[in-house]
Design an enzyme around this catalytic site. Structure first.
Site, PDB file in Angstrom:
ATOM      1  N   GLY A  87      11.283   3.397   3.178  1.00 48.99           N
ATOM      2  CA  GLY A  87      11.441   4.718   2.569  1.00 48.99           C
ATOM      3  C   GLY A  87      12.623   4.815   1.626  1.00 48.99           C
TER       4      GLY A  87
ATOM      5  N   GLU B 246       9.461  -5.262   9.014  1.00 50.03           N
ATOM      6  CA  GLU B 246       9.884  -4.110   8.236  1.00 50.03           C
ATOM      7  C   GLU B 246      11.413  -4.033   8.239  1.00 50.03           C
ATOM      8  OE1 GLU B 246       6.533  -1.086   7.861  1.00 50.03           O
ATOM      9  OE2 GLU B 246       7.673  -0.537   9.633  1.00 50.03           O
TER      10      GLU B 246
ATOM     11  N   GLU C  66      11.656   3.836  12.911  1.00 49.04           N
ATOM     12  CA  GLU C  66      11.993   5.271  12.995  1.00 49.04           C
ATOM     13  C   GLU C  66      11.993   5.742  14.447  1.00 49.04           C
ATOM     14  OE1 GLU C  66       9.195   6.685  10.072  1.00 49.04           O
ATOM     15  OE2 GLU C  66      10.406   5.749   8.504  1.00 49.04           O
TER      16      GLU C  66
ATOM     17  N   SER D 102       8.795   0.122   1.490  1.00 52.29           N
ATOM     18  CA  SER D 102       8.765   0.435   0.056  1.00 52.29           C
ATOM     19  C   SER D 102       7.766  -0.410  -0.743  1.00 52.29           C
ATOM     20  CB  SER D 102      10.163   0.335  -0.558  1.00 52.29           C
ATOM     21  OG  SER D 102      11.017   1.301   0.035  1.00 52.29           O
TER      22      SER D 102
ATOM     23  N   HIS E 145       8.074   1.084  15.814  1.00 51.82           N
ATOM     24  CA  HIS E 145       8.504   1.387  14.442  1.00 51.82           C
ATOM     25  C   HIS E 145      10.008   1.693  14.444  1.00 51.82           C
ATOM     26  CE1 HIS E 145       8.913   3.264  10.556  1.00 51.82           C
ATOM     27  NE2 HIS E 145       7.797   2.655  10.217  1.00 51.82           N
TER      28      HIS E 145
ATOM     29  N   ASN F  18       0.553   3.969   7.092  1.00 53.48           N
ATOM     30  CA  ASN F  18       1.252   4.753   8.118  1.00 53.48           C
ATOM     31  C   ASN F  18       1.612   6.092   7.477  1.00 53.48           C
ATOM     32  OD1 ASN F  18       2.984   5.836   9.983  1.00 53.48           O
ATOM     33  ND2 ASN F  18       4.564   4.246   9.790  1.00 53.48           N
TER      34      ASN F  18
ATOM     35  N   LYS G 209       2.793   8.697   8.786  1.00 51.05           N
ATOM     36  CA  LYS G 209       3.962   9.352   9.407  1.00 51.05           C
ATOM     37  C   LYS G 209       3.665  10.845   9.634  1.00 51.05           C
ATOM     38  CE  LYS G 209       6.812   5.745   7.505  1.00 51.05           C
ATOM     39  NZ  LYS G 209       8.083   5.289   6.960  1.00 51.05           N
TER      40      LYS G 209
END
Ligand code: PGA
Length: 253
Positions: free
Chosen positions: A174, A168, A98, A214, A96, A10, A12
């Site tokens: 991250g 996730e 985010e 991560s 996701h 991904n 991003k």
């Protein structure tokens, strides 16, 4: 049938067009012609066509990072599932964290996107996972139940064949704080058990469940060797071809 491992990058909101094409080229070269692991890269929307050209004829699949829940119409700035299939996407990431936590995407919107994307022939990488506050209150199970149940409402068995789950944990994305192999295995096992209760053993047994958050070349071997971890959704480390390829290798490719 044993589940095939799957590793997806991904990217991003990163890369220039030139960087995206070079990264895709390096992934194609490193993966070779007959990998034993499924591999996909998910560049930003605007680079999809350019990266599709690089991937053509290779086993590396193209994915998008999001999609709109309607098939067409007056939705300024949005991208439809049909546009994604036309540009060569096989996969799309939906839900996701985010987008859920950063952009207020609701469970209902995620469900709508899952349906439209599957109807248009895409494979969906559906992301679920608890925040740190939820983990501290021991709410992981309830969060999976809510997110998965809402996202999958109304799906047929056929449609489950094109669904991939990505666990996730939000606290690991991250942040450099990765779940331990044991934590990942426990979470994946619990998700699969819950899927089995909700949708039956056949669906749960065949469902690939990726770990994301991560993942690096260093921690991938421990995570990827867990029986219920069927691969990874890789953010930061997917931007470096050597790191990403090492993760693919750790998954068995
Ligand atoms: P990360 O991102 O690997 O950079 O933590 C994973 C993801 O958000 O899919």
């Amino acid at each position: 049938m044993p589940r095939k491992k799957f590793v997806a990058g991904n990217w991003k909101m990163n890369t220039t067009l030139a960087e995206a094409r070079a990264l895709a080229q390096a992934v194609v070269a490193g993966v070779g012609s007959a990998p034993t692991v499924d591999v996909a890269v998910c560049p930003p929307f605007v680079w999809l066509a350019g990266v599709a050209e690089v991937l053509r004829g290779s086993p590396v699949a193209l994915g998008a990072q999001d999609v709109h829940y309607e098939k067409k119409g007056a939705f300024t700035g949005e991208v439809s599932p049909g546009m994604l299939t036309e540009v060569g996407c096989k996969y799309v990431i939906v839900g996701h964290s985010e987008r859920r936590h950063g952009l207020g995407e609701t469970d209902a919107a995620v469900n709508h996107k899952v349906h439209t994307a599957l109807e248009e022939g895409l494979r969906v990488i559906l992301c679920v996972g608890e925040t740190l506050a939820e983990r501290e209150r021991d709410l992981q199970e309830r969060v999976f139940q809510r997110q998965v149940y809402a996202a999958c409402a109304g799906l047929t068995d056929d449609q489950f064949d094109r669904l991939v789950l990505a666990y996730e944990p939000v606290w690991a994305i991250g942040t450099g704080k990765v779940a331990t192999p044991d934590q990942a295995q426990t979470a994946h096992h619990n998700i699969r058990r819950r899927m089995s209760q909700l949708y039956g053993e056949k669906v749960a047994g065949a469902l690939p469940i990726l770990y994301g958050g991560s993942v690096t070349a260093e921690n991938a071997p421990g995570l990827m060797s867990q029986p219920d971890v069927d691969g990874g959704l890789i953010g930061g480390a997917s931007l470096k071809a050597d790191q990403f390829l090492a993760i693919v290798k750790a998954a068995g490719g």
